[in-house]
Design a protein around this motif. Structure first.
Motif, mmCIF file in Angstrom:
data_model
loop_
_atom_site.group_PDB
_atom_site.id
_atom_site.type_symbol
_atom_site.label_atom_id
_atom_site.label_comp_id
_atom_site.label_asym_id
_atom_site.label_seq_id
_atom_site.Cartn_x
_atom_site.Cartn_y
_atom_site.Cartn_z
ATOM 1 N N ARG A 163 0.807 -1.221 0.000
ATOM 2 C CA ARG A 163 0.000 0.000 0.000
ATOM 3 C C ARG A 163 0.836 1.265 0.000
ATOM 4 O O ARG A 163 0.292 2.354 -0.172
ATOM 5 N N VAL A 164 2.151 1.136 0.214
ATOM 6 C CA VAL A 164 3.002 2.319 0.266
ATOM 7 C C VAL A 164 4.128 2.182 -0.753
ATOM 8 O O VAL A 164 4.542 1.076 -1.101
ATOM 9 N N ALA A 165 4.590 3.337 -1.229
ATOM 10 C CA ALA A 165 5.766 3.332 -2.090
ATOM 11 C C ALA A 165 7.008 3.133 -1.230
ATOM 12 O O ALA A 165 7.148 3.722 -0.165
ATOM 13 N N GLY A 166 7.894 2.276 -1.681
ATOM 14 C CA GLY A 166 9.119 2.054 -0.938
ATOM 15 C C GLY A 166 8.924 1.138 0.246
ATOM 16 O O GLY A 166 8.041 0.275 0.270
ATOM 17 N N LEU A 167 9.757 1.336 1.273
ATOM 18 C CA LEU A 167 9.710 0.501 2.459
ATOM 19 C C LEU A 167 8.633 0.971 3.423
ATOM 20 O O LEU A 167 8.296 2.146 3.481
ATOM 21 N N ARG A 168 8.103 0.030 4.212
ATOM 22 C CA ARG A 168 7.174 0.399 5.272
ATOM 23 C C ARG A 168 7.948 0.837 6.505
ATOM 24 O O ARG A 168 9.123 0.524 6.669
ATOM 25 N N ARG A 169 7.266 1.544 7.388
ATOM 26 C CA ARG A 169 7.922 2.004 8.609
ATOM 27 C C ARG A 169 8.440 0.851 9.453
ATOM 28 O O ARG A 169 9.545 0.912 10.005
#
Length: 270
Positions: free
Chosen positions: A37-43
């Motif tokens: 759901r997010v661009a790149g890495l998740r938190r």
């Protein structure tokens, strides 16, 4: 200018979010499973790679922790594949957002340094050279820079405005490289809270879509050594090695020199 171009959170938080968004799971040996759901890495992925809790990492991105330790910053740099420049840049952001005050050179010291710099620049009749400040504003330049290089390299102008201007674009044979280096140098050296920087970034963002993209990526690196291939004012193609040197003192001044010679030839053949 819009809020996105300057960021809406803390300086460190904005930087971490941008670097996190620029990375893919495979860049850090993670397996991407299913739709993300997010661009790149998740938190949570960054936190796990850095060996800190997800809750603490979220506080850093949201600007609710203003003074992370050196150990935490180095762990984040490893997780996000940042080098030593990235660590130093994060330290600068922490000092800025925690209210650290920069010391100022005395007027006597500043005047003595400036006199020496002017004399040095004048003794390089065939080597373009200039002194720029934290926002890449041109404080001094020699005759070679003003006469040989495309654009306006006069004191009072700005190196970023020149590089993203039409005259430089027409003459720089590797303009995309110069654009990336310049945007990264501006972010690295400047103060995110400086109103003068806000105005400069606003003008550049309105003028140039490439700058908007580079600035939005939060790339930050000092302009140590780079190659510049130009069509100079005499119509000849010239290859320069551009080097940057910190000027002693607390004003954030940098000496930039573009020279031809063996160093440039060695760098191009490497």
């Amino acid at each position: 200018m819009n809020k996105e171009s300057m960021g809406t959170g803390s300086p460190l938080g904005d930087y971490l979010k941008a670097r996190r968004a620029s990375m893919r799971p495979e860049d850090v040996n993670l397996v991407a499973i299913g739709q993300r759901r997010v661009a790149g890495l998740r938190r949570d992925e960054v936190a796990r790679l850095a060996g800190i809790s997800q809750e603490y990492y979220i506080r850093l991105e949201q600007g609710r922790d203003h003074q992370p330790s050196d150990q935490v910053l180095r762990a984040l740099a490893r997780a996000l594949r940042l080098g030593s420049d990235g660590v130093e840049y994060m330290h600068r952001l922490v000092r800025i957002q925690s209210g650290g005050v920069r010391l100022q050179d005395s007027e006597e010291l500043a005047a003595a340094v400036d006199e020496g710099l002017r004399s040095m620049l004048a003794q390089w009749p065939s080597t373009p050279a200039m002194i720029v400040d934290r926002n890449l504003g041109i404080r001094m330049s020699n005759e070679s820079a003003r006469s040989e290089l495309p654009g306006r390299w006069e004191p009072g102008s700005n190196a970023a405005l020149v590089v993203f201007g039409d005259d430089w674009k027409r003459c720089d044979l590797q303009w995309e490289r110069s654009a990336r280096t310049t945007a990264a140098a501006l972010r690295y050296s400047s103060d995110p809270g400086d109103p003068e920087l806000h105005d400069l970034v606003g003008v550049l963002s309105l003028r140039d879509a490439t700058f908007r993209g580079l600035w939005g990526n939060h790339l930050a690196a000092p302009p140590v050594v780079t190659e510049v291939d130009l069509v100079t004012s005499d119509g000849e193609e010239s290859s320069f090695t551009q080097q940057a040197f910190q000027v002693p003192g607390d004003r954030g001044l940098v000496l930039i020199v573009l020279h031809r010679g063996q160093l440039g030839q060695a760098a191009r053949s490497a």
